[in-house]
Design a protein around this motif. Structure first.
Motif, PDB file in Angstrom:
ATOM      1  N   LEU A  47      18.912   1.971 -30.396  1.00 54.40           N
ATOM      2  CA  LEU A  47      18.581   2.710 -29.182  1.00 54.40           C
ATOM      3  C   LEU A  47      17.071   2.671 -28.996  1.00 54.40           C
ATOM      4  O   LEU A  47      16.322   3.098 -29.868  1.00 54.40           O
ATOM      5  N   THR A  48      16.630   2.147 -27.851  1.00 49.58           N
ATOM      6  CA  THR A  48      15.201   2.085 -27.570  1.00 49.58           C
ATOM      7  C   THR A  48      14.890   2.729 -26.230  1.00 49.58           C
ATOM      8  O   THR A  48      15.772   2.912 -25.394  1.00 49.58           O
ATOM      9  N   SER A  49      13.642   3.058 -26.057  1.00 48.06           N
ATOM     10  CA  SER A  49      13.148   3.678 -24.812  1.00 48.06           C
ATOM     11  C   SER A  49      13.933   4.937 -24.473  1.00 48.06           C
ATOM     12  O   SER A  49      14.459   5.089 -23.374  1.00 48.06           O
ATOM     13  N   CYS A  50      13.990   5.833 -25.425  1.00 44.54           N
ATOM     14  CA  CYS A  50      14.779   7.055 -25.278  1.00 44.54           C
ATOM     15  C   CYS A  50      13.933   8.281 -24.946  1.00 44.54           C
ATOM     16  O   CYS A  50      14.438   9.395 -24.957  1.00 44.54           O
ATOM     17  N   ILE A  63      25.628  10.499 -34.326  1.00 43.99           N
ATOM     18  CA  ILE A  63      25.438  10.358 -35.772  1.00 43.99           C
ATOM     19  C   ILE A  63      26.609  10.981 -36.523  1.00 43.99           C
ATOM     20  O   ILE A  63      27.119  10.409 -37.487  1.00 43.99           O
ATOM     21  N   THR A  64      27.070  12.129 -36.086  1.00 43.38           N
ATOM     22  CA  THR A  64      28.202  12.795 -36.729  1.00 43.38           C
ATOM     23  C   THR A  64      29.487  11.977 -36.575  1.00 43.38           C
ATOM     24  O   THR A  64      30.226  11.772 -37.531  1.00 43.38           O
ATOM     25  N   ASN A  65      29.737  11.489 -35.366  1.00 45.31           N
ATOM     26  CA  ASN A  65      30.991  10.779 -35.093  1.00 45.31           C
ATOM     27  C   ASN A  65      31.022   9.362 -35.654  1.00 45.31           C
ATOM     28  O   ASN A  65      32.090   8.893 -36.056  1.00 45.31           O
ATOM     29  N   LEU A  66      29.901   8.679 -35.665  1.00 43.41           N
ATOM     30  CA  LEU A  66      29.880   7.278 -36.078  1.00 43.41           C
ATOM     31  C   LEU A  66      29.163   7.043 -37.399  1.00 43.41           C
ATOM     32  O   LEU A  66      29.157   5.921 -37.907  1.00 43.41           O
ATOM     33  N   GLY A  67      28.570   8.068 -37.938  1.00 42.80           N
ATOM     34  CA  GLY A  67      27.726   7.925 -39.124  1.00 42.80           C
ATOM     35  C   GLY A  67      28.376   7.262 -40.311  1.00 42.80           C
ATOM     36  O   GLY A  67      27.723   6.506 -41.030  1.00 42.80           O
ATOM     37  N   SER A  68      29.655   7.485 -40.526  1.00 46.07           N
ATOM     38  CA  SER A  68      30.308   6.901 -41.698  1.00 46.07           C
ATOM     39  C   SER A  68      30.386   5.382 -41.622  1.00 46.07           C
ATOM     40  O   SER A  68      30.489   4.724 -42.649  1.00 46.07           O
ATOM     41  N   CYS A  69      30.320   4.813 -40.437  1.00 44.09           N
ATOM     42  CA  CYS A  69      30.372   3.349 -40.257  1.00 44.09           C
ATOM     43  C   CYS A  69      28.990   2.719 -40.149  1.00 44.09           C
ATOM     44  O   CYS A  69      28.817   1.545 -40.474  1.00 44.09           O
ATOM     45  N   ILE A  70      28.025   3.484 -39.668  1.00 43.92           N
ATOM     46  CA  ILE A  70      26.696   2.938 -39.374  1.00 43.92           C
ATOM     47  C   ILE A  70      25.989   2.479 -40.650  1.00 43.92           C
ATOM     48  O   ILE A  70      25.841   3.240 -41.598  1.00 43.92           O
ATOM     49  N   GLN A  71      25.564   1.209 -40.634  1.00 45.63           N
ATOM     50  CA  GLN A  71      24.787   0.655 -41.734  1.00 45.63           C
ATOM     51  C   GLN A  71      23.341   0.408 -41.320  1.00 45.63           C
ATOM     52  O   GLN A  71      22.445   0.406 -42.168  1.00 45.63           O
ATOM     53  N   THR A  72      23.131   0.183 -40.027  1.00 47.29           N
ATOM     54  CA  THR A  72      21.799  -0.064 -39.497  1.00 47.29           C
ATOM     55  C   THR A  72      21.593   0.818 -38.280  1.00 47.29           C
ATOM     56  O   THR A  72      22.400   0.785 -37.350  1.00 47.29           O
ATOM     57  N   LEU A  73      20.522   1.598 -38.291  1.00 49.48           N
ATOM     58  CA  LEU A  73      20.223   2.517 -37.191  1.00 49.48           C
ATOM     59  C   LEU A  73      18.762   2.352 -36.797  1.00 49.48           C
ATOM     60  O   LEU A  73      17.868   2.474 -37.628  1.00 49.48           O
ATOM     61  N   HIS A  74      18.550   2.029 -35.515  1.00 51.41           N
ATOM     62  CA  HIS A  74      17.204   1.901 -34.967  1.00 51.41           C
ATOM     63  C   HIS A  74      17.043   2.936 -33.863  1.00 51.41           C
ATOM     64  O   HIS A  74      17.807   2.926 -32.894  1.00 51.41           O
ATOM     65  N   LEU A  75      16.098   3.811 -34.021  1.00 52.81           N
ATOM     66  CA  LEU A  75      15.747   4.791 -32.994  1.00 52.81           C
ATOM     67  C   LEU A  75      14.285   4.541 -32.651  1.00 52.81           C
ATOM     68  O   LEU A  75      13.388   5.151 -33.213  1.00 52.81           O
ATOM     69  N   LEU A  76      14.072   3.609 -31.743  1.00 49.10           N
ATOM     70  CA  LEU A  76      12.717   3.171 -31.420  1.00 49.10           C
ATOM     71  C   LEU A  76      12.316   3.654 -30.040  1.00 49.10           C
ATOM     72  O   LEU A  76      13.135   3.691 -29.125  1.00 49.10           O
ATOM     73  N   ASP A  77      11.055   3.980 -29.903  1.00 44.20           N
ATOM     74  CA  ASP A  77      10.536   4.550 -28.661  1.00 44.20           C
ATOM     75  C   ASP A  77      11.341   5.783 -28.278  1.00 44.20           C
ATOM     76  O   ASP A  77      11.659   6.007 -27.118  1.00 44.20           O
ATOM     77  N   SER A  78      11.703   6.560 -29.274  1.00 41.08           N
ATOM     78  CA  SER A  78      12.521   7.750 -29.073  1.00 41.08           C
ATOM     79  C   SER A  78      11.643   8.980 -28.932  1.00 41.08           C
ATOM     80  O   SER A  78      10.495   8.988 -29.350  1.00 41.08           O
ATOM     81  N   LEU A  99      17.106   1.823 -41.714  1.00 32.79           N
ATOM     82  CA  LEU A  99      16.755   2.857 -40.748  1.00 32.79           C
ATOM     83  C   LEU A  99      15.366   2.553 -40.207  1.00 32.79           C
ATOM     84  O   LEU A  99      14.417   2.404 -40.966  1.00 32.79           O
ATOM     85  N   SER A 100      15.269   2.424 -38.880  1.00 33.16           N
ATOM     86  CA  SER A 100      13.990   2.188 -38.222  1.00 33.16           C
ATOM     87  C   SER A 100      13.742   3.310 -37.234  1.00 33.16           C
ATOM     88  O   SER A 100      14.579   3.565 -36.371  1.00 33.16           O
ATOM     89  N   ILE A 101      12.617   3.949 -37.395  1.00 29.65           N
ATOM     90  CA  ILE A 101      12.228   5.020 -36.471  1.00 29.65           C
ATOM     91  C   ILE A 101      10.782   4.752 -36.105  1.00 29.65           C
ATOM     92  O   ILE A 101       9.944   4.551 -36.978  1.00 29.65           O
ATOM     93  N   GLY A 102      10.508   4.727 -34.822  1.00 32.98           N
ATOM     94  CA  GLY A 102       9.137   4.452 -34.434  1.00 32.98           C
ATOM     95  C   GLY A 102       8.901   4.705 -32.975  1.00 32.98           C
ATOM     96  O   GLY A 102       9.815   4.956 -32.208  1.00 32.98           O
ATOM     97  N   SER A 103       7.634   4.617 -32.612  1.00 35.73           N
ATOM     98  CA  SER A 103       7.249   4.890 -31.243  1.00 35.73           C
ATOM     99  C   SER A 103       6.011   4.092 -30.907  1.00 35.73           C
ATOM    100  O   SER A 103       5.124   3.933 -31.724  1.00 35.73           O
TER     101      SER A 103
END
Length: 106
Positions: A47-50, A63-78, A99-103
């Motif tokens: 997810l970018t530009s959030c 995150i709660t609903n899909l978290g058990s399956c998620i292996q790669t999560l990008h929250l960029l420009d959040s 896990l990528s988090i950035g802005s």
């Protein structure tokens, strides 16, 4: 993917359960709610530009609903992520490998 009011609902209802990876820019709370409900096999979510478009509540839901399956999560420009988001990631993303988090904003 840049969502519009008709494309995303059709896409996730028809093929969401088969998607393993989803990357899109500028999602809002309604987009994330749809992904959370219909894309139960996602292993990668980007997810970018959030900025100012997503609430903590919608991010926590996906995150709660899909978290058990998620292996790669990008929250960029959040937006500034609250402690609630990091707690949800720790509690629900047990298979997380990347896990990528950035802005770009300062």
């Amino acid at each position: 993917y840049k969502s519009d009011s008709n494309t995303l609902p059709t896409l996730v209802k028809k093929i969401g359960h088969n998607l393993k990876s989803l990357s899109f820019s500028g999602p809002d709370d309604i987009d994330i709610e749809r992904v959370s409900k219909h894309c139960s096999s996602l292993t990668e979510l980007n997810l970018t530009s959030c900025f100012n478009k997503l609430t903590d509540k919608s991010l926590q839901e996906v995150i709660t609903n899909l978290g058990s399956c998620i292996q790669t999560l990008h929250l960029l420009d959040s937006h500034a992520l609250s402690d609630k988001i990091f707690i949800a990631i720790a509690d629900h993303c047990k298979n997380l490998k990347h896990l990528s988090i950035g802005s770009k904003r300062i």
